[in-house]
Design a protein around this motif. Structure first.
Motif, short mmCIF file in Angstrom:
data_model
loop_
_atom_site.label_atom_id
_atom_site.label_comp_id
_atom_site.label_asym_id
_atom_site.label_seq_id
_atom_site.Cartn_x
_atom_site.Cartn_y
_atom_site.Cartn_z
N ASN A 56 0.84 -1.19 0.00
CA ASN A 56 0.00 0.00 0.00
C ASN A 56 0.88 1.25 0.00
N THR A 106 0.57 3.97 -1.45
CA THR A 106 -0.14 5.26 -1.39
C THR A 106 -0.52 5.65 0.03
N ASP A 130 4.40 8.93 2.61
CA ASP A 130 4.57 10.21 1.92
C ASP A 130 5.99 10.74 2.10
N HIS A 140 8.83 7.56 -0.59
CA HIS A 140 8.62 6.50 -1.58
C HIS A 140 9.93 5.95 -2.13
N SER A 196 -7.11 6.11 -4.73
CA SER A 196 -5.81 5.50 -4.42
C SER A 196 -5.31 4.65 -5.59
N GLN A 233 -3.67 7.10 -7.78
CA GLN A 233 -2.39 7.48 -7.16
C GLN A 233 -1.35 6.38 -7.33
N ALA A 234 -1.77 5.12 -7.20
CA ALA A 234 -0.84 4.00 -7.35
C ALA A 234 -0.26 3.98 -8.75
N LEU A 251 2.30 6.72 -9.11
CA LEU A 251 3.57 6.37 -8.49
C LEU A 251 4.37 5.41 -9.37
N SER A 271 0.50 -2.02 -10.63
CA SER A 271 -0.54 -1.71 -9.65
C SER A 271 -1.82 -2.47 -9.94
#
Length: 268
Positions: free
Chosen positions: A9, A11, A16, A19, A43, A46-47, A50, A63
């Protein structure tokens, strides 16, 4: 020796601004590829961001996209289309996290089942595997899955913590099983020690579920109490012990299983 963490997880707010450092420690520990878990539409987006931001090579970070059963009440008219859009992205390799959680019941059970079926329909449509969550809902999950199983490419029950009957019921449906640091917990995870021997090669995968489920056997323990993908090696050690396998052998077949399940490239 290479490992794949099929459930992290990243995210989560506890990661924060950390990463890259978290990933660097994971790579140094032999975790060469990671699948970042999406638990809501936001999320999941967001994943994916990333993955793109932190892995320009496109070889290491992937992801999932889905809505956790805790958040099933958040499902709305836009959810299907937003998830479908995400699931068409090349880095997104599975539908989920989705499923049923009758332990906490943060969303009404009928809504959980409806949202699970929406996810399964997407998986069938897009020919993607499913990343499943189940707590105290084995019978209902089986009942829902049976209508879709013949049309699904594959599915994994992530963070399996159940008893023998539940394990065998999932294996009978030809599902994969994800094992986390729960097996390292002397208070509640010892029942998994004999059960992991029953999971066939080609059906077993390993995951940190970080930042949750820090392996309690880990020494030294991090002062912040936060789990990381780098600690997947401790889960590997514990599972290998109870399967009577070498860590090298378990790493080899669980990594091959994860790579095949998610369709991941081979990393040099």
């Amino acid at each position: 020796m290479q490992l794949i963490d099929i459930g992290v997880n990243l995210t989560n707010p506890s990661f924060d601004e950390k990463h890259q450092a978290v990933l660097d420690r994971a790579y140094a520990a032999g975790v060469q590829q990671l699948v970042l878990t999406g638990t809501s539409v936001e999320s999941s987006e967001q994943a994916l961001e990333l993955c793109v931001k932190l892995d320009e090579s496109g070889q290491r970070l992937f992801s999932t996209a889905g809505i956790h059963p805790h958040s099933a009440s958040d499902w709305n008219g836009d959810s299907t289309q937003r998830l479908r859009s995400l699931l068409n992205e090349s880095r997104v390799r599975a539908v989920g996290e989705c499923g049923l959680d009758f332990n906490r019941d943060f969303s009404p059970r009928p809504q959980q089942e409806k949202v699970l079926e929406e996810h399964l329909a997407l998986a069938v449509e897009l020919k993607l595997p499913v990343f499943l969550h189940e707590r105290d809902a084995n019978e209902r999950l089986l009942a829902v899955l049976k209508d879709y199983r013949d049309h699904l490419t594959a599915a994994v029950v992530h963070c399996f913590t159940g008893e023998q009957a539940a394990l065998f019921s999932y294996l009978d449906l030809d599902l994969h099983i994800g094992i986390t640091g729960w097996i390292c917990d002397e208070r509640r995870g010892t029942h998994l020690h004999p059960l992991v021997r029953e999971i066939p090669r080609g059906r077993l995968m390993l995951e940190s579920d970080a930042p949750y489920l820090l392996p309690r056997t880990l020494r030294p323990k991090p002062k912040n109490g936060r789990n990381e993908p780098a600690y997947l090696a401790e889960i590997l050690r514990e599972v290998a012990l109870h399967r009577n396998e070498s860590v090298e052998d378990l790493a080899s077949h669980s990594t091959a299983c994860a790579r095949a399940f998610f369709g991941l490239p081979v990393v040099d």
